[in-house]
Design an enzyme around this catalytic site. Structure first.
Site, short mmCIF file in Angstrom:
data_model
loop_
_atom_site.label_atom_id
_atom_site.label_comp_id
_atom_site.label_asym_id
_atom_site.label_seq_id
_atom_site.Cartn_x
_atom_site.Cartn_y
_atom_site.Cartn_z
N SER A 252 0.82 -1.21 0.00
CA SER A 252 0.00 0.00 0.00
C SER A 252 0.86 1.26 0.00
O SER A 252 0.34 2.35 -0.22
CB SER A 252 -0.97 0.00 1.18
OG SER A 252 -0.44 -0.65 2.28
N HIS B 218 -3.39 -3.42 -5.92
CA HIS B 218 -3.71 -2.94 -4.58
C HIS B 218 -5.16 -3.25 -4.24
O HIS B 218 -6.07 -2.57 -4.70
CB HIS B 218 -3.42 -1.42 -4.50
CG HIS B 218 -3.60 -0.84 -3.14
ND1 HIS B 218 -4.08 0.43 -2.92
CD2 HIS B 218 -3.37 -1.37 -1.91
CE1 HIS B 218 -4.13 0.65 -1.62
NE2 HIS B 218 -3.71 -0.42 -1.00
N GLU C 3 -7.08 -1.44 -7.35
CA GLU C 3 -6.27 -0.40 -7.98
C GLU C 3 -5.06 -1.08 -8.61
O GLU C 3 -4.27 -1.71 -7.91
CB GLU C 3 -5.85 0.58 -6.87
CG GLU C 3 -5.23 1.86 -7.31
CD GLU C 3 -4.90 2.75 -6.10
OE1 GLU C 3 -4.72 2.25 -4.97
OE2 GLU C 3 -4.80 3.97 -6.31
N ASN D 198 -5.26 6.29 -1.98
CA ASN D 198 -4.79 6.79 -0.69
C ASN D 198 -4.23 8.21 -0.79
O ASN D 198 -4.31 8.99 0.16
CB ASN D 198 -3.77 5.83 -0.07
CG ASN D 198 -4.45 4.57 0.45
OD1 ASN D 198 -5.66 4.57 0.69
ND2 ASN D 198 -3.70 3.51 0.59
#
Ligand SMILES: NC(=O)c1ccc[n+]([C@@H]2O[C@H](COP(=O)([O-])OP(=O)(O)OC[C@H]3O[C@@H](n4cnc5c(N)ncnc54)[C@H](O)[C@@H]3O)[C@@H](O)[C@H]2O)c1
Length: 504
Positions: free
Chosen positions: A113, A134, A146, A184
């Site tokens: 991540s 991800h 992702e 994120n």
């Protein structure tokens, strides 16, 4: 039939293996820790049995799982997804070993991540075969995947990652490598701006959370979320953003995070974070209902824009006598650009968008802020000028109460709490898209499906209006002189083309 290898049988690895089996792939789950491997296999089987009962997977999915403590057995896999602990050295070693073990065509994916996929690809013998996949936690339930393109990633690896995600039933978005990838990164202002507001004591953490839930329709406030994820985890992520970007001011960690970690207030797992979880029972009060409103009155709602229009409609529906000019018992300036108020001594409520109440020079007024779409908003924020009389404060509470909103008193700033957080979400999304991290649709899909936001930043911007967004950010920049509030070039361009001009 795709042969899928999964490295690491923890929370993410087991979930990914379950998805693979349910999609009809032969799955080989590897973990060097025997106990972790058997626990992981058990979780995959439990998950599959549940899905079989619900008709989401076939009986034939169960025998598709095999497990091994030996990495070498992954040799015949078409795709290997690595979900080992988040340690750069360990992952780089794994990519080097997998390159030796697997054939030249095997695509190697990482579920990291925060580690740059480009650096992991650099450790592999064939970097063009390395890609980021991800998944979000828990992988079987979260609808998003992702896929991350490292600088070296080739089209074949990218296609296989995308096809595999789609076969697993995921909505796949494509992102470029970089701090936090797309989701994120674009979600960062939710916590980062909230910490800034707390540091400035604009509101308490409980208020900020309530405002985000009730005013913005977020499922959880930023501090509840930080407690859930782990305050220490969030602090590490913030530090890695700063390191990877060589000190981007928007991404600086907060000294509050450092203090919380030093005090051991790590969130739910420690029994204490921003909230106290030691007692059984709820850690926060229920959200309030709107206070009873006032009788109908002669109200002048001045100003242009989606918010002013929506408030006029609500006020009319609530039975107020709307005045365009002449005397009124209450004046509400709901336009982003301050309007000429009708004469008279009625209490004045002004939208704190293009400036704080203080900078606007109305010490007797009450400031307010809320964001369109007004139908999704259940709370209006209020702030009091130093010379505001108690009757003006009461008039503000009862006016908004009568329109069906709860109210929350906070300190003065452009955009107050929610406006500031949401405008920074829009700004970050515009930086990301402008820098080629992903497309607008991908950002909106990513934040709604990956982070459960009520709508994506581009949908927010559409609802609020680019003029309102830029006015809040520009006012913050003027009043704070902080780089973190500079407008993203893409947002600035759009606003200028729409006729918006910064204040001088
Ligand atoms: N947990 C999340 O919310 C989440 C979300 C997205 C991505 N991720 C990423 O997924 C990865 C795994 O996270 P997790 O939460 O499943 O961790 P975890 O600690 O639950 O599982 C990691 C597993 O890897 C095993 N392992 C240890 N050394 C290994 C090695 N040398 N080779 C292979 N396996 C090894 C451990 O025994 C353990 O079973 C991390 O990179 C993390 O950043 C986690």
């Amino acid at each position: 039939m795709t042969r899928l290898g999964v490295v690491g049988a923890g929370t993410m690895g087991a979930g990914i293996a379950q998805l693979g089996c349910a999609a009809g792939m032969e799955v080989l789950l590897h973990d060097p820790v025997e106990e972790a491997l058997s626990r992981g296999a058990e979780r995959v089987e439990q998950g599959l049995r549940k899905w079989i009962d619900k008709g989401r997977a076939g009986e034939d999915s169960l025998p598709l799982l095999r497990v091994t403590p030996r990495l070498e057995e992954l040799a015949p896999c078409d795709l290997v997804i690595e979900a080992a602990p988040e340690r750069p050295d360990l992952k780089r070693e794994l990519f080097a070993s997998l390159s030796e073990v697997c054939g030249p065509d095997t695509v190697l994916a990482t579920n990291t991540s925060s580690i740059p996929v480009t650096s992991l690809a650099g450790a592999a013998a064939r970097p063009e075969n390395v890609v980021g996949m991800h998944f979000f936690n828990p992988p079987p339930l979260m609808a998003l995947l992702e896929v991350i393109r490292a600088d070296q990633t080739g089209e074949r690896a990218l296609d296989l990652a995308r096809e595999t995600g789609e076969a697993m039933g995921k909505q796949v978005i494509l992102a470029a490598d970089g701090p936090g990838f797309l989701v994120n990164r674009c979600g960062r202002p939710f916590g980062a701006e909230a910490l800034r507001l707390l540091q400035e004591r604009l509101a308490t953490h409980e208020q900020i959370d309530r405002i985000c839930r009730m005013g913005g329709g977020f499922r959880m406030g930023p501090f509840e979320l930080m407690d859930l994820v782990g305050v220490d985890v969030g602090f590490e992520v913030a530090k890695s953003f700063t390191e990877l970007s060589f000190g981007e001011p928007r991404w600086k960690p907060s000294p509050i995070q450092a203090r919380m970690v030093a005090a051991g207030r790590l969130g739910r797992k420690a029994g204490r974070g921003y909230y106290d979880y030691a007692e059984s029972g709820p850690y926060r009060p229920d959200d309030p209902e709107p206070a009873p409103g006032a009788d109908s009155a002669m109200v002048a709602i001045v100003g242009d824009g989606p918010l002013a229009d929506a408030l006029r409609e609500r006020a009319r529906a609530a039975g107020h006598d709307l005045r365009e000019g002449g005397p009124a018992e209450l004046v509400v300036d709901a336009g982003v650009t301050p309007a000429q108020s009708p004469p008279g001594g009625a209490p004045l409520l002004v939208l704190c968008a293009a400036s704080s109440l203080a900078a606007r020079g109305e010490p007797g007024a009450i400031g307010f802020h809320l964001l369109p779409p007004v139908d999704d908003c259940r709370l209006v924020e209020l702030t009091r000028g130093p010379g505001a009389q108690p009757f003006a404060a009461e008039a503000a509470e009862s006016f908004f109460g009568g329109l069906g909103f709860a109210t929350e008193w906070v300190e003065d700033a452009p955009g107050l709490v929610l406006g500031r957080i949401v405008c920074q979400l829009v700004n970050e999304a515009c930086f990301a898209v402008g820098e080629g991290v992903g497309g607008e649709d991908e950002v909106d899909t990513g934040l709604t499906l990956g982070l459960s936001h009520p709508r994506g930043p581009f949908a927010w911007c559409e609802a609020i209006g680019v003029e309102h967004v830029c006015s809040v950010l520009d006012a913050l920049w003027r009043e704070r002189r902080e780089e973190r509030y500079r407008l993203a070039p893409l947002l600035h361009r759009r606003a200028m083309l729409a006729g918006w001009r910064p204040q001088t």
